[in-house]
Motif scaffolding. Structure first.
Motif, mmCIF file in Angstrom:
data_model
loop_
_atom_site.group_PDB
_atom_site.id
_atom_site.type_symbol
_atom_site.label_atom_id
_atom_site.label_comp_id
_atom_site.label_asym_id
_atom_site.label_seq_id
_atom_site.Cartn_x
_atom_site.Cartn_y
_atom_site.Cartn_z
ATOM 1 N N GLY A 125 0.826 -1.206 0.000
ATOM 2 C CA GLY A 125 0.000 0.000 0.000
ATOM 3 C C GLY A 125 0.858 1.252 0.000
ATOM 4 O O GLY A 125 0.582 2.210 -0.726
ATOM 5 N N LEU A 126 1.919 1.216 0.788
ATOM 6 C CA LEU A 126 2.818 2.373 0.861
ATOM 7 C C LEU A 126 3.471 2.632 -0.492
ATOM 8 O O LEU A 126 3.569 3.779 -0.945
ATOM 9 C CB LEU A 126 3.888 2.124 1.929
ATOM 10 N N SER A 127 3.871 1.558 -1.159
ATOM 11 C CA SER A 127 4.517 1.758 -2.457
ATOM 12 C C SER A 127 3.504 2.252 -3.480
ATOM 13 O O SER A 127 3.818 3.110 -4.311
ATOM 14 C CB SER A 127 5.191 0.473 -2.917
ATOM 15 N N LEU A 128 2.259 1.728 -3.419
ATOM 16 C CA LEU A 128 1.217 2.243 -4.326
ATOM 17 C C LEU A 128 0.995 3.722 -4.066
ATOM 18 O O LEU A 128 0.878 4.533 -4.992
ATOM 19 C CB LEU A 128 -0.098 1.486 -4.118
ATOM 20 N N GLY A 129 0.952 4.063 -2.774
ATOM 21 C CA GLY A 129 0.745 5.459 -2.412
ATOM 22 C C GLY A 129 1.860 6.345 -2.915
ATOM 23 O O GLY A 129 1.626 7.459 -3.376
ATOM 24 N N SER A 130 3.098 5.843 -2.859
ATOM 25 C CA SER A 130 4.189 6.710 -3.300
ATOM 26 C C SER A 130 4.170 6.908 -4.809
ATOM 27 O O SER A 130 4.528 7.977 -5.300
ATOM 28 C CB SER A 130 5.539 6.187 -2.822
ATOM 29 N N ILE A 142 11.199 2.800 -5.210
ATOM 30 C CA ILE A 142 10.169 3.793 -5.569
ATOM 31 C C ILE A 142 9.843 4.676 -4.363
ATOM 32 O O ILE A 142 9.759 5.901 -4.469
ATOM 33 C CB ILE A 142 8.887 3.095 -6.065
ATOM 34 N N ILE A 143 9.698 4.034 -3.202
ATOM 35 C CA ILE A 143 9.363 4.806 -2.003
ATOM 36 C C ILE A 143 10.478 5.806 -1.693
ATOM 37 O O ILE A 143 10.217 6.976 -1.397
ATOM 38 C CB ILE A 143 9.125 3.857 -0.806
ATOM 39 N N LEU A 144 11.716 5.365 -1.832
ATOM 40 C CA LEU A 144 12.845 6.257 -1.566
ATOM 41 C C LEU A 144 12.860 7.435 -2.534
ATOM 42 O O LEU A 144 13.012 8.590 -2.123
ATOM 43 C CB LEU A 144 14.167 5.486 -1.670
ATOM 44 N N VAL A 145 12.715 7.124 -3.823
ATOM 45 C CA VAL A 145 12.731 8.201 -4.824
ATOM 46 C C VAL A 145 11.617 9.207 -4.532
ATOM 47 O O VAL A 145 11.830 10.424 -4.576
ATOM 48 C CB VAL A 145 12.573 7.615 -6.246
ATOM 49 N N VAL A 157 9.557 7.148 -15.300
ATOM 50 C CA VAL A 157 10.714 6.253 -15.217
ATOM 51 C C VAL A 157 10.443 5.151 -14.193
ATOM 52 O O VAL A 157 10.652 3.962 -14.453
ATOM 53 C CB VAL A 157 11.984 7.034 -14.831
ATOM 54 N N MET A 158 9.927 5.577 -13.039
ATOM 55 C CA MET A 158 9.632 4.602 -11.978
ATOM 56 C C MET A 158 8.599 3.583 -12.462
ATOM 57 O O MET A 158 8.698 2.395 -12.229
ATOM 58 C CB MET A 158 9.079 5.319 -10.742
ATOM 59 N N MET A 159 7.578 4.115 -13.141
ATOM 60 C CA MET A 159 6.491 3.275 -13.620
ATOM 61 C C MET A 159 6.987 2.222 -14.599
ATOM 62 O O MET A 159 6.500 1.099 -14.622
ATOM 63 C CB MET A 159 5.482 4.183 -14.321
ATOM 64 N N SER A 160 7.954 2.627 -15.443
ATOM 65 C CA SER A 160 8.400 1.721 -16.501
ATOM 66 C C SER A 160 9.059 0.477 -15.914
ATOM 67 O O SER A 160 9.145 -0.545 -16.575
ATOM 68 C CB SER A 160 9.372 2.444 -17.426
ATOM 69 N N GLY A 161 9.491 0.555 -14.642
ATOM 70 C CA GLY A 161 10.174 -0.585 -14.045
ATOM 71 C C GLY A 161 9.251 -1.747 -13.701
ATOM 72 O O GLY A 161 9.701 -2.872 -13.568
ATOM 73 N N PHE A 162 7.962 -1.463 -13.538
ATOM 74 C CA PHE A 162 7.086 -2.578 -13.159
ATOM 75 C C PHE A 162 5.808 -2.643 -13.964
ATOM 76 O O PHE A 162 4.952 -3.494 -13.723
ATOM 77 C CB PHE A 162 6.753 -2.525 -11.658
#
Lengths: 381, 297
Positions: free
Chosen positions: B8-13, B153-156, B214-219
């Motif tokens: 959930g946290l990663s989706l939120g980020s 992703i969360i870090l970025v 860019v982040m999105m393209s990873g997954f």
């Protein structure tokens, strides 16, 4: 104003005569296509009513279109001959039979947990009634809540946008009763008494064209009633209308619901001429596309928005069949849209009005006064 | 349960990453940028293309995507958005037109496919980006299994949010942006060059969307239509959080992400999205100004 008004009546009549005469020159294949465009024209009217006249930019008009379409499609699905041939003595939608658990009774009542919802749709007129009642009821509920809370402008757009996407997802998720992504296909024909409206016959075209003429005239007359004038006053300055003692939410809700009803009607006619209902009706892109039609045609003109929808669809069908332009056409639509918003906020109807005004001004000096009174912001038809 | 909360946290980020740019452009400029999703898409394509042409990985693509999308954002602001300030709904419609244009431009490979020129990586097809080995696999924190890419992703997102906060609250230009959010006319009267600040804000917001891409393209698969659903999600976050409130966007992205994650774990993804839309509708109805509304606009 009288000269101008006579002009308008002539234009409206000319449009109706034009669509009524189309069968004289067109073959059944083209008639079916034109009938679809006329349905989109009806959607243009719905958008013009809520956006141009009520000032409510509904980005979820597809919800009402889809609701109308699905309601009638459920009835027509049960009237389809092929679903009768699936090994059941009573009509049961084929996709329910395919997905039925082994041993489940092949009856609408209980083939799956929610299939009983289909039972009343065995009567076609129940589907038709629901196709009108459901959009109007949804719009009335949303309108009452939203307008009472004085939510306006972009927030209404966001709520409607979220709502159409919400419903779309629910319809897709409710696979056992809606056939999910695939939508309802293989539908029977709409019938009145014993007459079947095959989508490719001239009578079906007249059914759609006649309905469009009625809706067009009805919408035009509606905005000229006292309620319609008050609505435009509300659009121009909500607080002023409120101080004058008008029940603002009531008027907004009423016209929002009328617009929804027209969209529901359009959904039903679309099902009649194209023989399917699909969750794509509730895509965001489709709802915004309707707004584009109205913007190009002229949002504050009932006929303008209607013609805008018809013209864009005609051109887009013709161009997208030209080799190489199928995809490029969409880009051109995007470009046209940007240009219209930037340079032609009143759309094609705006140009037409200016031309008419200039024509009148040149030919009858007496009406010059009234012409100068029609400034750019006033959506005088 | 912790795994679900982490998802959930990663989706939120991700939501926040998309919403961040929207939040500052909508808040500062009163512009609803429906082409924001296309900036995400372009960011994703920059990753694809830099992989094919330069052999570069995701880390190189981040600054590259920022620059490319910021420049495109600047161009859009100069050519179209600039003429529409003060006409909120018209910006929505015009940028929707731009969104269609950009989508089709990518699909038609910038129109070059008409001339028979093919650009590898673009076009209507689907693309996948492989993630560097460092970001693959999972970490174990105690007994909890944590996906490395999600952590990244969360870090970025955290870094970008902090950077945005810093720019908005600790720099001169940020102060000008905040002044414009509060009262554009007063800001102009105080000698702030509103047009210049707006252009920069728009470019910065677009650049953030590029990084989100860019982040999105990873997954996720990269394809020309991927932007539309993102702009909707991002916009929900902005409206729910309260226009112009960075804090509101952070909170609402977190809440929506967690709701999405938890409902998806209990039922399915489609229903989770539906629940998110439902909650946003409810919140707009209950609090039309959003959860963290700014006072005195």
């Amino acid at each position: 104003m009288t000269v101008k008004r006579r002009f308008e009546i002539v234009v409206y009549l000319a449009f109706v005569v034009l669509i009524m005469c189309a069968p004289l020159v067109l073959d059944p294949f083209w008639l079916n296509r034109i009938a679809k465009y006329l349905v989109f024209g009806m959607l243009g009217i719905a958008v013009a009513l809520s956006w141009g006249y009520a000032g409510i930019l509904n980005l979820g008009q597809g919800l009402f279109f889809g609701a109308g379409a699905y309601m009638l499609a459920m009835s027509l699905k049960l009237a389809s001959a092929t679903s009768l041939q699936q090994g059941s003595d009573k009509p049961v939608p084929d996709f329910m039979l395919w997905n039925a658990e082994p041993g489940a009774p092949t009856q609408l009542c209980c083939i799956n947990k929610a299939s009983f919802l289909w039972l009343p749709f065995q009567h076609q007129w129940f589907g038709v009634a629901m196709g009108l009642v459901l959009p109007v009821a949804i719009a009335t509920i949303i309108g009452t809540i939203v307008f009472r809370k004085r939510i306006a402008g972009v927030f209404v757009s966001i709520i409607t946008l979220a709502l159409v996407l919400l419903v779309r997802l629910v319809v897709i998720d409710a696979q056992p009763i809606t056939n999910g992504f695939n939508g309802l296909t293989d539908l029977g024909w709409f019938r009145i008494a014993d007459f079947e409206f095959d989508p490719y016959i001239v009578q079906t075209y007249y059914l759609v064209a006649g309905a469009l003429a009625v809706v067009l005239a009805g919408a035009r007359l509606l905005i000229e009633t006292r309620a319609g004038l008050i609505l435009q006053a509300i659009r121009d300055d909500q607080n002023r209308a409120r101080y004058l003692g008008f029940n603002v939410p009531l008027y907004q809700t009423f016209f929002f619901a009328v617009s929804a009803g027209i969209a529901g009607l359009a959904g039903m006619f679309y099902v009649i001429v194209s023989e399917f209902a699909s969750p794509t009706f509730m895509d965001l892109a489709f709802s915004i596309t309707m707004v584009v039609w109205a913007a190009v045609g002229g949002r504050s003109s009932i006929l303008g928005a209607c013609i805008g929808a018809i013209i864009i669809n005609m051109i887009s069908a013709t161009v997208s069949e030209t080799q190489g332009f199928a995809e490029a056409w969409k880009a051109i639509i995007g470009l046209i849209f940007v240009l219209v918003v930037l340079y032609l906020p009143r759309g094609l109807a705006g140009i037409a009005h200016d031309l008419i005004d200039r024509f009148i001004a040149r030919h009858s000096p007496a009406s010059r006064l009234s012409v100068s009174a029609t400034d750019a912001s006033q959506p005088a038809e | 349960m912790l795994e679900i909360l982490f998802i959930g946290l990663s989706l939120g980020s991700i939501l926040l990453l998309v919403a961040l740019g929207l939040a500052i452009t909508y808040g500062a400029m009163g512009v609803i940028n429906m082409a924001h999703g296309e900036m995400v898409m372009i960011g994703a394509y920059v990753t694809v293309l830099s992989g094919i042409w330069l052999g570069a990985n995701i880390f190189v693509a981040i600054p590259l995507a920022f620059v490319v999308t910021a420049l495109i954002g600047l161009l859009i602001e100069r050519v179209v958005v600039r003429r529409l300030y003060g006409r909120l709904l018209d910006t929505l419609l015009a940028t929707w037109g731009i969104a269609i244009l950009i989508q089709q431009a990518v699909r038609l490979e910038f129109g070059l496919s008409f001339l028979g020129i093919h650009i590898q990586g673009l076009g209507p097809g689907l693309q996948n980006v492989s993630v560097p080995a460092v970001l693959q696999g999972t970490l174990f924190v105690g007994s909890v299994e944590i996906n490395r890419y999600r952590t990244f992703i969360i870090l970025v997102t955290a870094v970008l949010t902090a950077a945005t906060w810093f720019i908005m609250h600790r720099t001169a230009i940020g102060m000008q942006v905040r002044a414009i959010i509060r009262n554009p006319k007063m800001a102009a009267a105080c000698g702030i060059d509103v047009a210049r600040v707006n252009a920069l804000t728009f470019a910065f917001g677009s650049g953030l969307a590029g990084i989100a891409g860019v982040m999105m393209s990873g997954f996720k698969t990269v394809f020309p239509d991927m932007g539309t659903s993102m702009v909707v999600d991002g916009f929900m976050v902005v409206v729910m959080g309260g226009v112009g409130s960075l804090l509101g966007s952070v909170f609402s992205a977190g809440i929506l992400g967690e709701i999405n994650g938890v409902v998806a774990a209990g039922t399915n993804d489609i229903l989770a999205r539906a629940v998110v839309f439902g909650i946003v509708i409810l919140i707009i109805i209950l609090k039309p100004k959003g959860l963290f509304a700014l006072k005195g606009r």
